[in-house]
Structures are given as C-alpha cells and as structure tokens.
Design a protein around this motif. Structure first.
Motif, PDB file in Angstrom:
ATOM      1  N   ILE A  83       0.725  -1.280   0.028  1.00  0.00           N
ATOM      2  CA  ILE A  83      -0.025  -0.060  -0.199  1.00  0.00           C
ATOM      3  C   ILE A  83       0.999   1.291  -0.140  1.00  0.00           C
ATOM      4  O   ILE A  83       1.704   1.386   0.806  1.00  0.00           O
ATOM      5  N   ALA A  84       0.805   1.934  -1.131  1.00  0.00           N
ATOM      6  CA  ALA A  84       1.560   3.197  -0.986  1.00  0.00           C
ATOM      7  C   ALA A  84       0.665   4.378  -0.884  1.00  0.00           C
ATOM      8  O   ALA A  84      -0.638   4.832  -1.634  1.00  0.00           O
ATOM      9  N   PHE A  85       0.944   5.238   0.149  1.00  0.00           N
ATOM     10  CA  PHE A  85       0.396   6.671   0.438  1.00  0.00           C
ATOM     11  C   PHE A  85       0.911   7.722  -0.062  1.00  0.00           C
ATOM     12  O   PHE A  85       2.217   8.027   0.269  1.00  0.00           O
ATOM     13  N   PHE A  86       0.224   8.563  -0.863  1.00  0.00           N
ATOM     14  CA  PHE A  86       1.014   9.674  -1.417  1.00  0.00           C
ATOM     15  C   PHE A  86       0.101  10.700  -1.213  1.00  0.00           C
ATOM     16  O   PHE A  86      -1.167  10.760  -1.153  1.00  0.00           O
ATOM     17  N   ASP A  87       0.510  11.924  -1.050  1.00  0.00           N
ATOM     18  CA  ASP A  87       0.214  13.086  -0.823  1.00  0.00           C
ATOM     19  C   ASP A  87      -0.528  13.761  -2.308  1.00  0.00           C
ATOM     20  O   ASP A  87       0.093  13.157  -3.143  1.00  0.00           O
ATOM     21  N   ASP A  88      -1.520  14.288  -2.016  1.00  0.00           N
ATOM     22  CA  ASP A  88      -2.362  14.732  -3.415  1.00  0.00           C
ATOM     23  C   ASP A  88      -1.312  15.611  -4.206  1.00  0.00           C
ATOM     24  O   ASP A  88      -1.719  15.852  -5.324  1.00  0.00           O
ATOM     25  N   ASP A  89      -0.384  16.367  -3.843  1.00  0.00           N
ATOM     26  CA  ASP A  89       0.367  17.188  -4.450  1.00  0.00           C
ATOM     27  C   ASP A  89       1.850  16.514  -4.592  1.00  0.00           C
ATOM     28  O   ASP A  89       2.748  17.205  -4.883  1.00  0.00           O
ATOM     29  N   SER A 152      18.933   3.532   6.494  1.00  0.00           N
ATOM     30  CA  SER A 152      17.861   3.255   7.491  1.00  0.00           C
ATOM     31  C   SER A 152      17.273   4.546   7.835  1.00  0.00           C
ATOM     32  O   SER A 152      17.935   5.444   8.026  1.00  0.00           O
ATOM     33  N   LEU A 153      15.950   4.323   8.186  1.00  0.00           N
ATOM     34  CA  LEU A 153      15.183   5.385   8.691  1.00  0.00           C
ATOM     35  C   LEU A 153      14.466   5.076  10.035  1.00  0.00           C
ATOM     36  O   LEU A 153      14.262   3.977  10.340  1.00  0.00           O
ATOM     37  N   ASP A 154      14.322   5.932  10.916  1.00  0.00           N
ATOM     38  CA  ASP A 154      13.737   5.819  12.040  1.00  0.00           C
ATOM     39  C   ASP A 154      12.009   6.200  11.923  1.00  0.00           C
ATOM     40  O   ASP A 154      11.202   5.578  12.663  1.00  0.00           O
ATOM     41  N   GLY A 155      11.726   6.921  10.780  1.00  0.00           N
ATOM     42  CA  GLY A 155      10.272   7.388  10.492  1.00  0.00           C
ATOM     43  C   GLY A 155      10.319   7.522   9.068  1.00  0.00           C
ATOM     44  O   GLY A 155      11.202   7.618   8.528  1.00  0.00           O
ATOM     45  N   LEU A 156       9.198   7.734   8.609  1.00  0.00           N
ATOM     46  CA  LEU A 156       8.894   8.076   7.151  1.00  0.00           C
ATOM     47  C   LEU A 156       8.156   9.456   6.914  1.00  0.00           C
ATOM     48  O   LEU A 156       7.516   9.906   7.738  1.00  0.00           O
ATOM     49  N   TYR A 157       8.465   9.973   5.816  1.00  0.00           N
ATOM     50  CA  TYR A 157       7.983  11.165   5.436  1.00  0.00           C
ATOM     51  C   TYR A 157       6.658  10.863   4.823  1.00  0.00           C
ATOM     52  O   TYR A 157       6.566  10.070   3.633  1.00  0.00           O
ATOM     53  N   GLY A 158       5.613  11.524   5.180  1.00  0.00           N
ATOM     54  CA  GLY A 158       4.165  11.049   4.685  1.00  0.00           C
ATOM     55  C   GLY A 158       3.809  11.421   3.328  1.00  0.00           C
ATOM     56  O   GLY A 158       2.745  10.847   2.724  1.00  0.00           O
ATOM     57  N   LEU A 179      -7.067  16.502  12.162  1.00  0.00           N
ATOM     58  CA  LEU A 179      -6.927  17.111  10.936  1.00  0.00           C
ATOM     59  C   LEU A 179      -5.586  16.865  10.014  1.00  0.00           C
ATOM     60  O   LEU A 179      -5.535  15.777   9.862  1.00  0.00           O
ATOM     61  N   TYR A 180      -4.604  17.947   9.928  1.00  0.00           N
ATOM     62  CA  TYR A 180      -3.537  17.859   9.225  1.00  0.00           C
ATOM     63  C   TYR A 180      -2.593  16.782   9.870  1.00  0.00           C
ATOM     64  O   TYR A 180      -1.836  16.124   9.311  1.00  0.00           O
ATOM     65  N   ALA A 181      -2.862  16.519  11.290  1.00  0.00           N
ATOM     66  CA  ALA A 181      -2.344  15.381  12.134  1.00  0.00           C
ATOM     67  C   ALA A 181      -0.685  15.388  11.912  1.00  0.00           C
ATOM     68  O   ALA A 181      -0.226  14.476  11.502  1.00  0.00           O
ATOM     69  N   TRP A 182      -0.134  16.518  12.381  1.00  0.00           N
ATOM     70  CA  TRP A 182       1.207  16.723  12.063  1.00  0.00           C
ATOM     71  C   TRP A 182       2.047  15.712  12.977  1.00  0.00           C
ATOM     72  O   TRP A 182       1.739  15.311  14.004  1.00  0.00           O
ATOM     73  N   GLN A 183       2.869  14.999  12.285  1.00  0.00           N
ATOM     74  CA  GLN A 183       3.674  13.831  12.627  1.00  0.00           C
ATOM     75  C   GLN A 183       3.061  12.559  12.662  1.00  0.00           C
ATOM     76  O   GLN A 183       3.844  11.454  13.389  1.00  0.00           O
ATOM     77  N   GLU A 184       1.961  12.438  12.323  1.00  0.00           N
ATOM     78  CA  GLU A 184       1.142  11.075  12.196  1.00  0.00           C
ATOM     79  C   GLU A 184       1.888  10.069  11.395  1.00  0.00           C
ATOM     80  O   GLU A 184       1.810   8.784  11.592  1.00  0.00           O
ATOM     81  N   ASP A 185       2.849  10.476  10.530  1.00  0.00           N
ATOM     82  CA  ASP A 185       3.507   9.695   9.391  1.00  0.00           C
ATOM     83  C   ASP A 185       4.731   8.797  10.261  1.00  0.00           C
ATOM     84  O   ASP A 185       4.935   7.877  10.158  1.00  0.00           O
ATOM     85  N   ILE A 186       5.362   9.872  11.203  1.00  0.00           N
ATOM     86  CA  ILE A 186       6.505   9.269  12.074  1.00  0.00           C
ATOM     87  C   ILE A 186       5.794   8.190  12.806  1.00  0.00           C
ATOM     88  O   ILE A 186       6.398   7.165  13.058  1.00  0.00           O
ATOM     89  N   ASP A 187       4.957   8.656  13.559  1.00  0.00           N
ATOM     90  CA  ASP A 187       4.166   7.595  14.687  1.00  0.00           C
ATOM     91  C   ASP A 187       3.904   6.383  13.893  1.00  0.00           C
ATOM     92  O   ASP A 187       4.210   5.287  14.440  1.00  0.00           O
ATOM     93  N   PHE A 188       2.994   6.602  12.949  1.00  0.00           N
ATOM     94  CA  PHE A 188       2.786   5.098  12.295  1.00  0.00           C
ATOM     95  C   PHE A 188       3.657   4.261  11.689  1.00  0.00           C
ATOM     96  O   PHE A 188       3.715   3.145  12.080  1.00  0.00           O
ATOM     97  N   ALA A 189       4.837   4.986  11.227  1.00  0.00           N
ATOM     98  CA  ALA A 189       5.981   4.186  10.663  1.00  0.00           C
ATOM     99  C   ALA A 189       6.824   3.661  11.653  1.00  0.00           C
ATOM    100  O   ALA A 189       7.305   2.448  11.562  1.00  0.00           O
ATOM    101  N   ALA A 190       7.125   4.145  12.951  1.00  0.00           N
ATOM    102  CA  ALA A 190       7.649   3.817  14.117  1.00  0.00           C
ATOM    103  C   ALA A 190       6.920   2.471  14.682  1.00  0.00           C
ATOM    104  O   ALA A 190       7.748   1.408  14.943  1.00  0.00           O
ATOM    105  N   ARG A 191       5.684   2.537  14.495  1.00  0.00           N
ATOM    106  CA  ARG A 191       5.027   1.211  15.012  1.00  0.00           C
ATOM    107  C   ARG A 191       5.062   0.195  14.052  1.00  0.00           C
ATOM    108  O   ARG A 191       5.476  -0.989  14.589  1.00  0.00           O
ATOM    109  N   VAL A 192       4.894   0.331  12.805  1.00  0.00           N
ATOM    110  CA  VAL A 192       5.110  -0.688  11.873  1.00  0.00           C
ATOM    111  C   VAL A 192       6.453  -1.228  11.670  1.00  0.00           C
ATOM    112  O   VAL A 192       6.903  -2.241  11.445  1.00  0.00           O
ATOM    113  N   GLY A 193       7.517  -0.226  11.908  1.00  0.00           N
ATOM    114  CA  GLY A 193       8.896  -0.304  11.887  1.00  0.00           C
ATOM    115  C   GLY A 193       9.409  -1.479  12.964  1.00  0.00           C
ATOM    116  O   GLY A 193      10.386  -1.979  12.820  1.00  0.00           O
TER     117      GLY A 193
END
Length: 296
Positions: A83-89, A152-158, A179-193
């Motif tokens: 599953i690839a999550f891409f921003d609209d822009d 390697s990364l500790d988190g991902l850029y959304g 809403l825009y959920a600032w840092q939600e990408d880091i949080d999710f990646a850390a858990r899946v990681g």
C-alpha cells in the motif's frame, strides 16, 4: 511482478485540482496499480468527472488525515500486498510503482520505505506543477532506477510512504492526531517498523510540490508543534531527544521569523499556537485534539 498487488491511496480535502492530476500520474505508470483509492470528506473534494481516473475507488469519511487513511486501509488490507500513501500534491516518476514492487521483492527485511525526492516545496512557496513535471520527466529519461537502499530510517515522510500490507497488521493511523495530524507519519512508521526495517530507497522518485492551499491554520499548526511531539514521546514512538529537538527547532524558527515572515507561512499564528501549547503543557491539559477547539 505481475503477482504482486500494489494499491495507491491519496487522502485529500479541498484540493480537487490536485486530485485531477492523478489521472495523468497513474496512466503514465509503467506498472498499473491493482487498486487506486481517493479518501475524501465530500464530493466537492473530487475532480470533475472528465478528470477522474476510471479505476478510482472513492471512500468518504470524517475529516482528518489519520481517519481518511484508516478508511482506505480497511478497504485494502487483505486484498493487496503493498500500500502506497501519496500526498495529493506528490508528482511520481513514471517508474514509481514498478520500482516499488521491484524494491520489496529484492529487500525482504524492509517493511516500509520512502522514495527519493527530486524536490520538495514544503518549506518554500511551493513548486509549480509544470516545474514538477519537468523535473520528473528529466529524471525518467535516465530509465528505471536501481532498487537500492540509501539508508535506514527511524520514521517515514508522509508524502510518499509505502508499506508491506502484512507488516501493518492491526496498526492504524492514530486518530488522536486530528486534521492535518502533524507527525502522524512518524508515529505510524515507528509502530510498523517494529516488524522490520524502514528505509530510504532509489527505487522510486518524485516531486512534493508543497501546495499551501487547504493546509492547517497557523495557530493550530503552532499548537500541534508542541502538543503532538509531547504526545508521541509519551507513546514511545518518538524519542525524548528527537522530540525536544523538534519542538525547539520550530519554536525558535517561528519566533525568529515572526518579525519578517515568509509570505506563505503564518509565523505569528504559529507563535501564538506554540504558546497556547506550552501553557497547556505546563498546566497538564495538553492534547493534540485541543486544536479542534482553537479558533482559526
């Protein structure tokens, strides 16, 4: 490669023009996705019917990036391998999806990746679409890139994060980050990681335009710059050192530039939000969801 099913998710609110461009983005791919999903709040978020990708699926849900991405996950998990999550822009290379599949087939220990960014307009006024396309076209003239790990990364850029579906399991984007959920990408990646490696790869590339329309109001983002890192530090998905560094960097930047702000950034609003967040932290009532009651 044909047996690997890859899905693309674009969550968006209030940007029908950007969503309309995804028809071109997908049709030019050297490997077509098995599923393509728009996660939106209302019909007016979508492009006109002639700009709509024929294979696009639409899921409607409440506003908020985690809510919208979770709605897409519920639709796709168990039906796709990647599953690839891409921003609209985000403007992807024509080799993007082919490169992603190639990477995951070659690197079994990696569960999620970011691709290479040819340019990122998030900290500028933004990159015009024509310029983004020109950058991607120039890159594509080099042919399909090698599927190498850069680091390697500790988190991902959304804006361009891709996951093995099997590694996601029961994890979901944290809906306490609204809403825009600032840092939600880091949080999710850390858990899946916790189930494998996170990496930056050469396997796919693109441009993040950094479009400013429909972004979070300055005061709300300023609050999130305090409350969200503290929340993630308490969860354990952001280290204390990284969290303090993140808070300090934004706090200093907002205040230094408040007297001569960039035209595209509401620095004074962010400063106000920073101080509301600090006050809430001191008195023990800080929480990411408090931005919902902050007047814009």
């Amino acid at each position: 490669m044909g047996s690997t099913r890859i899905a693309v998710v674009v969550a968006s609110t209030g940007r029908p023009e950007e969503l309309g461009r995804w028809k071109e983005h997908i049709l030019r791919q050297t490997l077509q996705p098995s599923r393509f999903v728009f996660a939106v709040v209302k019909p007016s978020d979508l492009p006109s019917s002639d700009a709509m990708l024929p294979c696009a699926e639409v899921v409607y849900c409440n506003p908020g990036l985690p809510v919208q991405r979770n709605a897409a996950l519920e639709l796709l998990l168990g039906a796709t391998h990647i599953i690839a999550f891409f921003d609209d822009d985000y403007v992807p290379s024509a080799y993007c999806l082919e490169g992603i599949v190639d990477f995951f087939q070659r690197h079994s220990a990696v569960v999620a990746v970011n691709g290479s960014l040819l340019a990122d307009g998030i900290n500028t006024a933004g990159i015009p679409y024509e310029e983004a396309i020109a950058l991607v076209d120039a890159n594509d003239r080099n042919g399909k890139p090698e599927a190498k790990v850069i680091c390697s990364l500790d988190g991902l850029y959304g804006c361009n994060m891709v996951y093995r579906s099997a590694a996601i399991g029961a994890e979901r984007f944290d809906e306490n980050l609204p809403l825009y959920a600032w840092q939600e990408d880091i949080d999710f990646a850390a858990r899946v990681g916790r189930r494998g490696g996170l990496a930056l790869t050469t396997a796919f590339a693109g441009v993040h335009q950094g479009v400013k329309a429909a972004r979070l109001a300055g005061v709300r983002l300023g609050y999130s710059q305090i409350a969200n890192p503290v929340y993630l530090m308490r969860k354990g998905t952001l280290s204390f050192k990284a969290g303090i560094r993140l808070i300090a960097r934004n706090l200093v930047m907002n205040h230094v530039r408040a007297f001569k702000p960039e035209p595209w950034i509401d620095r004074r609003g962010r400063c106000k939000g920073n101080w509301i967040g600090i006050l809430d932290l001191v008195i023990g009532r800080d929480h990411p969801k408090n931005i919902l009651s902050i007047r814009q």
